[in-house]
Design an enzyme around this catalytic site. Structure first.
Site, PDB file in Angstrom:
ATOM      1  N   LYS A  54       0.842  -1.200   0.000  1.00 34.12           N
ATOM      2  CA  LYS A  54       0.000   0.000   0.000  1.00 34.12           C
ATOM      3  C   LYS A  54       0.879   1.253   0.000  1.00 34.12           C
ATOM      4  O   LYS A  54       2.101   1.161   0.203  1.00 34.12           O
ATOM      5  CB  LYS A  54      -0.912  -0.035   1.232  1.00 34.12           C
ATOM      6  CG  LYS A  54      -1.854  -1.252   1.296  1.00 34.12           C
ATOM      7  CD  LYS A  54      -2.903  -1.011   2.373  1.00 34.12           C
ATOM      8  CE  LYS A  54      -3.291  -2.233   3.134  1.00 34.12           C
ATOM      9  NZ  LYS A  54      -4.281  -1.998   4.189  1.00 34.12           N
ATOM     10  N   HIS A 102      -1.857  -5.300   1.691  1.00 32.76           N
ATOM     11  CA  HIS A 102      -3.101  -6.052   1.530  1.00 32.76           C
ATOM     12  C   HIS A 102      -2.742  -7.453   1.038  1.00 32.76           C
ATOM     13  O   HIS A 102      -1.890  -7.604   0.158  1.00 32.76           O
ATOM     14  CB  HIS A 102      -4.015  -5.396   0.487  1.00 32.76           C
ATOM     15  CG  HIS A 102      -5.097  -6.328   0.049  1.00 32.76           C
ATOM     16  ND1 HIS A 102      -6.235  -6.554   0.806  1.00 32.76           N
ATOM     17  CD2 HIS A 102      -5.185  -7.169  -1.019  1.00 32.76           C
ATOM     18  CE1 HIS A 102      -6.971  -7.463   0.204  1.00 32.76           C
ATOM     19  NE2 HIS A 102      -6.372  -7.862  -0.903  1.00 32.76           N
TER      20      HIS A 102
HETATM   21  P1  ADP Z   1      -6.938  -7.110   6.579  1.00 31.08           P
HETATM   22  O1  ADP Z   1      -6.217  -6.140   5.672  1.00 31.08           O
HETATM   23  O2  ADP Z   1      -6.106  -7.454   7.797  1.00 31.08           O
HETATM   24  O3  ADP Z   1      -7.485  -8.310   5.852  1.00 31.08           O
HETATM   25  P2  ADP Z   1      -9.658  -5.997   6.597  1.00 31.08           P
HETATM   26  O4  ADP Z   1      -9.903  -6.607   5.239  1.00 31.08           O
HETATM   27  O5  ADP Z   1     -10.646  -6.260   7.686  1.00 31.08           O
HETATM   28  O6  ADP Z   1      -8.216  -6.333   7.184  1.00 31.08           O
HETATM   29  O7  ADP Z   1      -9.590  -4.409   6.406  1.00 31.08           O
HETATM   30  C1  ADP Z   1      -8.966  -3.854   5.293  1.00 31.08           C
HETATM   31  C2  ADP Z   1      -8.057  -2.707   5.712  1.00 31.08           C
HETATM   32  O8  ADP Z   1      -8.836  -1.693   6.320  1.00 31.08           O
HETATM   33  C3  ADP Z   1      -7.040  -3.055   6.789  1.00 31.08           C
HETATM   34  O9  ADP Z   1      -5.869  -3.622   6.231  1.00 31.08           O
HETATM   35  C4  ADP Z   1      -6.781  -1.724   7.443  1.00 31.08           C
HETATM   36  O10 ADP Z   1      -5.853  -0.938   6.687  1.00 31.08           O
HETATM   37  C5  ADP Z   1      -8.124  -1.053   7.352  1.00 31.08           C
HETATM   38  N1  ADP Z   1      -8.937  -1.215   8.570  1.00 31.08           N
HETATM   39  C6  ADP Z   1      -9.521  -2.356   9.019  1.00 31.08           C
HETATM   40  N2  ADP Z   1     -10.193  -2.121  10.155  1.00 31.08           N
HETATM   41  C7  ADP Z   1     -10.038  -0.807  10.414  1.00 31.08           C
HETATM   42  C8  ADP Z   1     -10.485   0.069  11.446  1.00 31.08           C
HETATM   43  N3  ADP Z   1     -11.224  -0.390  12.439  1.00 31.08           N
HETATM   44  N4  ADP Z   1     -10.129   1.368  11.418  1.00 31.08           N
HETATM   45  C9  ADP Z   1      -9.384   1.838  10.391  1.00 31.08           C
HETATM   46  N5  ADP Z   1      -8.919   1.074   9.386  1.00 31.08           N
HETATM   47  C10 ADP Z   1      -9.243  -0.222   9.397  1.00 31.08           C
END
Ligand code: ADP
Length: 193
Positions: free
Chosen positions: A10, A159
């Site tokens: 990212k 990601h």
């Molecule tokens: P991951 O990337 O660990 O699979 P998610 O798909 O749930 O997590 O979320 C996508 C992205 O959104 C995360 O990598 C993070 O950058 C952001 N994110 C997730 N939850 C939050 C939150 N509660 N507050 C702010 N940003 C968040």
């Protein structure tokens, strides 16, 4: 089972100049990079990539409302709403914005059980809680609190596709078939995949 996963470094990873180091983490395990590109995604692509459903909105919203209680802050001050789905939707908007601030480096990485292996290497979502030894644990201290008070997405560098069916869809969004390559690495012979 040989799988492909979409991995995106990212904008925070690109802007910190640690692209090479992070890619090395994957390559040295034996996982194979089969596509790579630097790109500045547009809003339509980020929306397709990060469009979350109501289950995600509710889950993230509920967790963040609990965090607000723990941090002693009023969710209305940061999200402008205080119901779980509404909070999740605001956070979803932050995710779109986070991918638009600068170029990203997108990869397809292939290998046995690649999706789970890559998620294990990447670590859990909040870097301050991610285990040492994982990329997020080793390279970032960003937290739910910091992202909440600044009204932005958590800066966690990477990601990685969450499941192999998601990976198939995400790969179609980011790469054309002719941008994906096939070649042999030493490990292909060694482990006889
Ligand atoms: P991951 O990337 O660990 O699979 P998610 O798909 O749930 O997590 O979320 C996508 C992205 O959104 C995360 O990598 C993070 O950058 C952001 N994110 C997730 N939850 C939050 C939150 N509660 N507050 C702010 N940003 C968040």
């Amino acid at each position: 089972m040989i799988e492909k996963s979409l991995v995106i470094l990212k904008p925070d990873a690109v802007q910190r100049g640690i692209m090479g180091e992070l890619l090395t983490r994957f390559e040295r395990t034996g996982l194979k990079v089969v596509a790579a590109k630097m790109t500045l995604p547009d809003r339509a692509l980020t929306e397709k990539h990060y469009l979350k459903d109501e289950t995600w909105h509710r889950k993230v919203g509920e967790n963040n409302l609990k965090d607000c209680e723990k941090f002693g802050v009023n969710p209305m001050d940061y999200y402008g709403v205080n119901d779980p789905v509404g909070v999740g939707k605001v956070i979803n908007e932050w995710l779109f914005d986070a991918l638009l601030v600068g170029p990203v480096l997108a990869f397809i990485i292939e290998g046995p059980q690649a999706v789970a292996k890559i998620r294990a290497l990447v670590g859990t979502t909040y870097p301050d809680l991610a285990a040492p030894g994982t990329i997020r644990g080793d390279y970032s201290v960003d937290s739910a609190f910091a992202s909440l008070v600044r009204k932005r997405s958590v800066f966690n560098l990477i990601h990685a596709s969450g499941a192999s069916d998601e990976a198939v869809e995400e790969i179609k969004l980011w790469f054309k078939p002719e941008e994906i390559f096939s070649y042999k690495r030493v490990e292909d012979e060694l482990y006889n995949y």
